[in-house]
Motif scaffolding. Sequence first.
Motif, mmCIF file in Angstrom:
data_model
loop_
_atom_site.group_PDB
_atom_site.id
_atom_site.type_symbol
_atom_site.label_atom_id
_atom_site.label_comp_id
_atom_site.label_asym_id
_atom_site.label_seq_id
_atom_site.Cartn_x
_atom_site.Cartn_y
_atom_site.Cartn_z
ATOM 1 N N ALA A 137 0.593 -1.506 0.203
ATOM 2 C CA ALA A 137 -0.132 -0.288 0.046
ATOM 3 C C ALA A 137 0.831 1.375 -0.050
ATOM 4 N N VAL A 138 2.248 1.265 0.609
ATOM 5 C CA VAL A 138 2.861 2.210 0.534
ATOM 6 C C VAL A 138 4.631 2.646 -0.244
ATOM 7 N N GLU A 139 4.701 1.355 -0.457
ATOM 8 C CA GLU A 139 5.940 1.330 -1.590
ATOM 9 C C GLU A 139 5.958 1.105 -2.183
ATOM 10 N N ASP A 140 6.974 2.016 -2.730
ATOM 11 C CA ASP A 140 7.886 2.806 -4.244
ATOM 12 C C ASP A 140 8.242 1.993 -5.109
ATOM 13 N N VAL A 141 9.905 1.428 -4.006
ATOM 14 C CA VAL A 141 10.446 1.189 -4.858
ATOM 15 C C VAL A 141 10.348 -0.344 -5.352
ATOM 16 N N PRO A 142 10.550 -0.505 -6.559
ATOM 17 C CA PRO A 142 9.995 -2.122 -7.343
ATOM 18 C C PRO A 142 10.660 -3.966 -6.568
ATOM 19 N N HIS A 143 12.014 -3.075 -6.384
ATOM 20 C CA HIS A 143 12.671 -4.509 -5.802
ATOM 21 C C HIS A 143 11.289 -4.789 -4.258
ATOM 22 N N TYR A 144 11.875 -3.960 -3.604
ATOM 23 C CA TYR A 144 10.725 -3.970 -2.168
ATOM 24 C C TYR A 144 9.371 -4.974 -2.406
ATOM 25 N N ARG A 145 8.580 -3.983 -3.450
ATOM 26 C CA ARG A 145 7.368 -4.167 -3.592
ATOM 27 C C ARG A 145 7.457 -6.333 -4.667
ATOM 28 N N GLU A 146 8.097 -5.949 -5.110
ATOM 29 C CA GLU A 146 8.153 -7.320 -5.654
ATOM 30 C C GLU A 146 8.412 -8.382 -4.601
ATOM 31 N N ILE A 147 9.244 -8.111 -3.664
ATOM 32 C CA ILE A 147 9.576 -8.822 -2.697
ATOM 33 C C ILE A 147 8.083 -9.076 -1.960
ATOM 34 N N ALA A 148 7.816 -8.377 -1.586
ATOM 35 C CA ALA A 148 6.190 -8.011 -0.514
ATOM 36 C C ALA A 148 5.512 -8.868 -2.313
ATOM 37 N N GLU A 149 5.563 -8.888 -2.744
ATOM 38 C CA GLU A 149 4.093 -9.750 -3.444
ATOM 39 C C GLU A 149 4.536 -10.883 -3.717
ATOM 40 N N GLY A 150 5.680 -11.665 -3.783
ATOM 41 C CA GLY A 150 6.760 -12.922 -3.349
ATOM 42 C C GLY A 150 5.371 -13.677 -2.401
ATOM 43 N N GLN A 151 6.443 -13.194 -1.234
ATOM 44 C CA GLN A 151 5.201 -13.469 0.004
ATOM 45 C C GLN A 151 4.066 -13.520 -0.395
ATOM 46 N N LEU A 152 3.495 -12.981 -0.777
ATOM 47 C CA LEU A 152 1.887 -12.776 -0.646
ATOM 48 C C LEU A 152 1.286 -13.765 -1.328
ATOM 49 N N ALA A 153 2.445 -14.207 -2.991
ATOM 50 C CA ALA A 153 1.397 -14.912 -3.558
ATOM 51 C C ALA A 153 1.803 -16.169 -2.528
ATOM 52 N N GLY A 154 2.923 -16.882 -2.181
ATOM 53 C CA GLY A 154 3.288 -17.778 -1.579
ATOM 54 C C GLY A 154 2.473 -17.920 -0.282
ATOM 55 N N LEU A 155 2.132 -16.935 0.732
ATOM 56 C CA LEU A 155 0.854 -17.515 1.877
ATOM 57 C C LEU A 155 -0.556 -18.066 1.095
ATOM 58 N N ASP A 156 -0.738 -17.086 -0.660
ATOM 59 C CA ASP A 156 -2.069 -17.725 -1.136
ATOM 60 C C ASP A 156 -1.800 -18.860 -1.322
ATOM 61 N N GLU A 157 -0.463 -19.780 -1.209
ATOM 62 C CA GLU A 157 -0.592 -20.830 -1.467
ATOM 63 C C GLU A 157 -1.022 -21.792 -0.317
ATOM 64 N N LEU A 158 -0.653 -20.954 0.162
ATOM 65 C CA LEU A 158 -0.277 -22.283 1.687
ATOM 66 C C LEU A 158 -2.433 -22.715 1.846
ATOM 67 N N PRO A 159 -2.843 -23.676 2.455
ATOM 68 C CA PRO A 159 -4.395 -24.090 2.648
ATOM 69 C C PRO A 159 -4.712 -23.704 3.896
#
Length: 127
Positions: free
Chosen positions: A105-127
């Motif tokens: 919601a607040v991050e501008d830096v693409p590298h940090y956004r990619e990290i957050a998106e990857g982590q979120l995707a990983g959490l979404d794959e959990l049961p």
Amino acid sequence: MNAELDALWEQLWGLENRVNQGEPLELTERVRDLLRRAAPTVAISNTEVEAALADVESATVLLRKVRARIHNGSNRIVDALYRMSRLRKKGDIEGARQQMRDVLAVEDVPHYREIAEGQLAGLDELP
């Protein structure tokens, strides 16, 4: 982090350290190129960069802005990852997800956004 981005940010850190120690920023072609390459990595537009490269004072402000985005984004993602991990271990997957949503919601830096998106995707794959 990829080696190229790491090396670029390391150069900025060194330049900022010299400026903070009282060495005036010299707007050489090398410094201009460094700032031009670094700005997009922290979501600063080419228009803003070119305007800032007009004089030493505005270029120094730009350097500090780039470094601040790196520093603040790094702290934000590290803190969120820590909280996410603790919440996940407690079984609070939704709370863990929210940590990454809050970063996005607040991050501008693409590298940090990619990290957050990857982590979120990983959490979404959990049961």
